[in-house]
Motif scaffolding. Sequence first.
Motif, short mmCIF file in Angstrom:
data_model
loop_
_atom_site.label_atom_id
_atom_site.label_comp_id
_atom_site.label_asym_id
_atom_site.label_seq_id
_atom_site.Cartn_x
_atom_site.Cartn_y
_atom_site.Cartn_z
N LYS A 145 -4.05 -3.14 15.90
CA LYS A 145 -4.89 -2.35 15.00
C LYS A 145 -6.01 -1.65 15.78
O LYS A 145 -6.40 -0.53 15.43
CB LYS A 145 -5.47 -3.24 13.89
N ALA B 14 4.13 -8.17 3.45
CA ALA B 14 3.74 -8.33 4.86
C ALA B 14 2.59 -9.32 4.99
O ALA B 14 2.56 -10.17 5.88
CB ALA B 14 3.36 -6.99 5.46
N ASP C 260 13.85 2.75 11.38
CA ASP C 260 13.26 1.67 12.16
C ASP C 260 12.35 2.29 13.20
O ASP C 260 12.82 2.91 14.17
CB ASP C 260 14.32 0.77 12.80
N ALA C 261 11.06 2.13 12.98
CA ALA C 261 10.05 2.84 13.76
C ALA C 261 9.85 2.28 15.16
O ALA C 261 8.98 2.76 15.89
CB ALA C 261 8.73 2.85 12.98
N SER D 139 2.62 3.44 6.81
CA SER D 139 2.12 2.24 6.12
C SER D 139 2.98 1.06 6.53
O SER D 139 3.58 0.39 5.69
CB SER D 139 2.15 2.45 4.60
N ASN E 20 4.29 -4.75 12.01
CA ASN E 20 5.14 -5.91 12.24
C ASN E 20 4.68 -6.62 13.50
O ASN E 20 4.50 -5.98 14.53
CB ASN E 20 6.60 -5.47 12.39
N LEU F 100 -4.75 -7.55 0.55
CA LEU F 100 -3.85 -7.35 -0.59
C LEU F 100 -2.66 -8.28 -0.41
O LEU F 100 -2.12 -8.38 0.68
CB LEU F 100 -3.36 -5.89 -0.62
N SER G 260 0.46 -8.33 -0.35
CA SER G 260 1.75 -7.66 -0.17
C SER G 260 2.73 -8.61 0.50
O SER G 260 2.36 -9.70 0.96
CB SER G 260 1.57 -6.44 0.73
N PHE H 214 0.82 -1.21 0.00
CA PHE H 214 0.00 0.00 0.00
C PHE H 214 0.86 1.27 0.00
O PHE H 214 0.48 2.28 -0.60
CB PHE H 214 -0.94 0.00 1.21
N THR I 262 -5.07 0.38 8.54
CA THR I 262 -5.52 -0.55 9.56
C THR I 262 -6.28 -1.70 8.91
O THR I 262 -6.39 -1.77 7.69
CB THR I 262 -6.36 0.18 10.64
#
Length: 286
Positions: A190, A224, A73-74, A120, A123, A220, A222, A16, A171
């Motif tokens: 989420k 992930a 790295d969030a 977006s 993990n 989707l 993806s 996304f 989400t």
Amino acid sequence: RGKKAFIAGVADDQGFGWAIAKALAEAGAEISLGVWVPALNIFESSLRRGKFDESRKLSNGSLMEFAHVYPMDAVFDTPEDVPEDIRSNKRYAAATGFTVSECAANVKADTGNIDILVHSLANGPEVTKPLLETSRKGYLAAMSASSYSFVAMLQRFGPLMNKGGASISLTYIASERIIPGYGGGMSSAKAALESDTRVLAFEAGRKYGIRVNTISAGPLGSRAAKAIGFIDDMIRYSYANAPVQKELEAREVGNVAAFLLSPLASAVTGSVIYADNGLNAMGLAV
Ligand code: NAI
């Protein structure tokens, strides 16, 4: 003046984040990316080698450009938060400035203020485990990477956002309905993200004059999503049961994001907006 956007959570052209980048580029925005450190090398070399060129094509024939690509790295806010084993990990050793605060400072230095902030990323190391079997560590890791990361981003990027700007996250309906298989505390993460969307809409709305929304996207395939393991079943289920009977394209979510991030949505904040072919509205599988 073109709008400036920072998008966290792009590491290939399948997810996304990429589709949102593209929709914003079509609308004339300048795009910078935050790419997860372990995925950065392969992303940059694929970009350089032209692997994404087909997906980079815009409707005017030009290729989407990225003004800056930052390692990120969030799950780390400041350099002091990075543990020794990560710092010395060979995929991290060469990267600098990847914590959220350093990333925001680098964006500020290179670009100045921004108008658009996109989260977006998610993990959950134990996503394949049912919640009932999830460890405390796994649960907290899912919350850290998938929910707190958005709080951290607004904390650090909020001060460099222009008034009238907007942010979004992605989400999934597992926050509010039971989706067996979406485990490891990801459903919890989420739910937190959606609740935080409301509280942060108020707080960042008052403090910075920006809007905060989240898109509840349909399935989707993806990278992930493939890691979760049942994405093909979800896509089949959605196709069979949603009011609009077609496969969801990332592009469609990108377009909703472009709307929410534009002045067309100037009165929309604190909302969970569904982009799922309407599956959320069904009460009974058909
Ligand atoms: P994706 O694999 O394209 O994006 C996830 C990104 O998160 C990757 O680029 C990964 O490198 C990055 N990431 C992981 N941990 C990180 C960290 N600690 N710091 C920075 N970046 C990190 O997959 P997708 O599916 O496009 O995911 C984007 C968002 O959409 C996520 O929030 C996901 O939960 C959400 N979503 C996905 C759905 C799907 O079916 N694919 C459905 C509904 C929501």
